[in-house]
Design a protein around this motif. Structure first.
Motif, PDB file in Angstrom:
ATOM      1  N   ASN A 127       0.826  -1.206   0.000  1.00  0.00           N
ATOM      2  CA  ASN A 127       0.000   0.000   0.000  1.00  0.00           C
ATOM      3  C   ASN A 127       0.861   1.257   0.000  1.00  0.00           C
ATOM      4  O   ASN A 127       2.041   1.236   0.359  1.00  0.00           O
ATOM      5  N   CYS A 128       0.234   2.353  -0.453  1.00  0.00           N
ATOM      6  CA  CYS A 128       0.907   3.648  -0.532  1.00  0.00           C
ATOM      7  C   CYS A 128       0.959   4.274   0.862  1.00  0.00           C
ATOM      8  O   CYS A 128       0.014   4.159   1.637  1.00  0.00           O
ATOM      9  N   GLN A 129       2.085   4.900   1.183  1.00  0.00           N
ATOM     10  CA  GLN A 129       2.242   5.530   2.503  1.00  0.00           C
ATOM     11  C   GLN A 129       1.625   6.930   2.539  1.00  0.00           C
ATOM     12  O   GLN A 129       1.578   7.563   3.592  1.00  0.00           O
ATOM     13  N   SER A 130       1.133   7.424   1.370  1.00  0.00           N
ATOM     14  CA  SER A 130       0.565   8.784   1.325  1.00  0.00           C
ATOM     15  C   SER A 130      -0.921   8.810   0.987  1.00  0.00           C
ATOM     16  O   SER A 130      -1.618   9.732   1.389  1.00  0.00           O
ATOM     17  N   CYS A 131      -1.410   7.826   0.215  1.00  0.00           N
ATOM     18  CA  CYS A 131      -2.842   7.819  -0.113  1.00  0.00           C
ATOM     19  C   CYS A 131      -3.403   6.422   0.153  1.00  0.00           C
ATOM     20  O   CYS A 131      -2.722   5.578   0.738  1.00  0.00           O
ATOM     21  N   SER A 132      -4.641   6.167  -0.238  1.00  0.00           N
ATOM     22  CA  SER A 132      -5.295   4.910   0.140  1.00  0.00           C
ATOM     23  C   SER A 132      -5.087   3.791  -0.880  1.00  0.00           C
ATOM     24  O   SER A 132      -5.669   2.715  -0.752  1.00  0.00           O
ATOM     25  N   TRP A 133      -4.231   4.015  -1.879  1.00  0.00           N
ATOM     26  CA  TRP A 133      -3.993   2.984  -2.892  1.00  0.00           C
ATOM     27  C   TRP A 133      -3.378   1.727  -2.275  1.00  0.00           C
ATOM     28  O   TRP A 133      -2.465   1.799  -1.462  1.00  0.00           O
ATOM     29  N   ARG A 134      -3.927   0.578  -2.640  1.00  0.00           N
ATOM     30  CA  ARG A 134      -3.324  -0.704  -2.235  1.00  0.00           C
ATOM     31  C   ARG A 134      -3.572  -1.735  -3.328  1.00  0.00           C
ATOM     32  O   ARG A 134      -4.533  -1.629  -4.093  1.00  0.00           O
ATOM     33  N   SER A 152       6.664   2.828  -6.949  1.00  0.00           N
ATOM     34  CA  SER A 152       6.021   4.004  -6.358  1.00  0.00           C
ATOM     35  C   SER A 152       4.541   3.968  -6.714  1.00  0.00           C
ATOM     36  O   SER A 152       4.112   3.247  -7.612  1.00  0.00           O
ATOM     37  N   CYS A 153       3.739   4.729  -5.977  1.00  0.00           N
ATOM     38  CA  CYS A 153       2.283   4.677  -6.100  1.00  0.00           C
ATOM     39  C   CYS A 153       1.825   5.192  -7.467  1.00  0.00           C
ATOM     40  O   CYS A 153       2.194   6.293  -7.873  1.00  0.00           O
ATOM     41  N   PRO A 154       1.007   4.389  -8.202  1.00  0.00           N
ATOM     42  CA  PRO A 154       0.522   4.832  -9.512  1.00  0.00           C
ATOM     43  C   PRO A 154      -0.472   6.000  -9.408  1.00  0.00           C
ATOM     44  O   PRO A 154      -0.695   6.700 -10.398  1.00  0.00           O
ATOM     45  N   GLU A 155      -1.031   6.225  -8.223  1.00  0.00           N
ATOM     46  CA  GLU A 155      -2.008   7.302  -8.055  1.00  0.00           C
ATOM     47  C   GLU A 155      -1.328   8.634  -7.715  1.00  0.00           C
ATOM     48  O   GLU A 155      -1.692   9.682  -8.228  1.00  0.00           O
ATOM     49  N   CYS A 156      -0.335   8.588  -6.791  1.00  0.00           N
ATOM     50  CA  CYS A 156       0.204   9.853  -6.278  1.00  0.00           C
ATOM     51  C   CYS A 156       1.731   9.873  -6.226  1.00  0.00           C
ATOM     52  O   CYS A 156       2.322  10.817  -5.703  1.00  0.00           O
ATOM     53  N   ASN A 157       2.356   8.797  -6.746  1.00  0.00           N
ATOM     54  CA  ASN A 157       3.810   8.710  -6.750  1.00  0.00           C
ATOM     55  C   ASN A 157       4.412   8.591  -5.340  1.00  0.00           C
ATOM     56  O   ASN A 157       5.609   8.773  -5.144  1.00  0.00           O
ATOM     57  N   GLY A 158       3.576   8.258  -4.351  1.00  0.00           N
ATOM     58  CA  GLY A 158       4.048   8.106  -2.966  1.00  0.00           C
ATOM     59  C   GLY A 158       4.850   6.822  -2.792  1.00  0.00           C
ATOM     60  O   GLY A 158       5.008   6.026  -3.722  1.00  0.00           O
ATOM     61  N   LEU A 159       5.374   6.613  -1.594  1.00  0.00           N
ATOM     62  CA  LEU A 159       6.195   5.440  -1.297  1.00  0.00           C
ATOM     63  C   LEU A 159       5.309   4.214  -1.114  1.00  0.00           C
ATOM     64  O   LEU A 159       4.286   4.272  -0.427  1.00  0.00           O
TER      65      LEU A 159
HETATM   66 ZN   LIG Z   1      -0.522   7.091  -3.313  1.00  0.00          ZN
END
Ligand SMILES: [Zn+2]
Length: 254
Positions: A127-134, A152-159
């Motif tokens: 899961n993303c450490q910045s948004c709810s993507w998993r 990296s997160c496909p939604e927000c580029n988060g970790l």
């Molecule tokens: Zn994200």
């Protein structure tokens, strides 16, 4: 009626109203998953990556993904064993009301258990450490092994990190609140395959006991909570649960 420990356990399970089970690494070693704290386990060979380092350093994230990719092989090859299957059966028969596990391998769900509280999270998801993507972990592990690139997160580029609780990372409050609630409500609490040393594993059976539950411990070695328990069985887990299930099915003899 023979009052051996197995028959006592079977009778308590049959007559319980809120039976809660707690499982640790010992239930999965019989599926070939090494206890990562034991000699030869992943943490005897690697320095674990702390959560803060994961957040702050690309090198730490790369090391994290390297370690997780190795552990992932153990998980994907493992199958649930008789203990996982019996706990799932007991849930289906409405005997078991909640299953709390320290394990991150997802084998309880593979065996069909649905009411599971994973206090250390799950390695089956990332899961993303910045948004709810998993998403399921498999594809991301495969890609990392192929390319060496940390995802990296496909939604927000988060970790992106496995949905497990790392060293230095807080437990999930929703999961803990459910585990506490089950432990308080229990009238039979069966802790198995756990040395009951690491928090919160060490405290949940105590909460159950102090809330009036019977406490049963099945573990290969003795635990610091053995003195508190109503029944302690130092026998292999799979064999013990199998005998308990047989005794429940023949419950007229209990
Ligand atoms: Zn994200």
């Amino acid at each position: 009626m023979i009052s051996n420990p197995i028959n006592i356990l079977a009778r308590w399970i049959s007559t319980s109203r809120h039976f809660v089970a707690f499982t640790g690494a010992g239930i999965s070693t019989e599926s070939g998953i090494p206890d990562f704290r034991s000699p030869g386990g992943v943490w005897s060979q690697n320095e674990p990556v702390y959560y803060n380092d994961f957040l702050q350093s690309h090198d730490s994230r790369k090391e994290y993904w390297r370690q997780k990719s190795i552990a992932h092989q153990d998980f994907t090859n493992a199958k649930p064993n008789i203990s996982h299957e019996i706990l799932s059966l007991w849930e289906k028969r409405n005997l078991l009301k909640g299953l709390i596990t320290q394990n991150i391998d997802g084998l309880h769900q593979d065996a069909g258990s649905e009411t599971v509280s994973e206090i250390h999270g799950t390695a089956r998801w990332v899961n993303c450490q910045s948004c709810s993507w998993r998403e399921k972990a498999d594809l991301h592990v495969e890609q990392f092994v192929e390319t060496g690139e940390v995802p990296s997160c496909p939604e927000c580029n988060g970790l992106v990190k496995h949905s497990t609780i790392s060293f230095g990372q807080s437990l999930d409050p929703a999961v803990m609140s459910q585990s506490n609630a089950w432990s308080q409500k229990a009238d039979l609490y069966l802790a198995m395959g756990s040395s009951l040393v690491v928090q919160p594993a060490a405290s949940l059976p105590v909460i159950a006991k102090e809330s009036g539950s019977r406490l049963v411990i099945i573990n290969r070695d003795s635990t610091p909570l053995d003195n508190l328990a109503d029944l302690v069985i130092h026998e292999p887990l799979g064999e013990t649960l199998k005998k308990a299930e047989e005794a429940i099915l023949n419950s007229d003899k209990l």
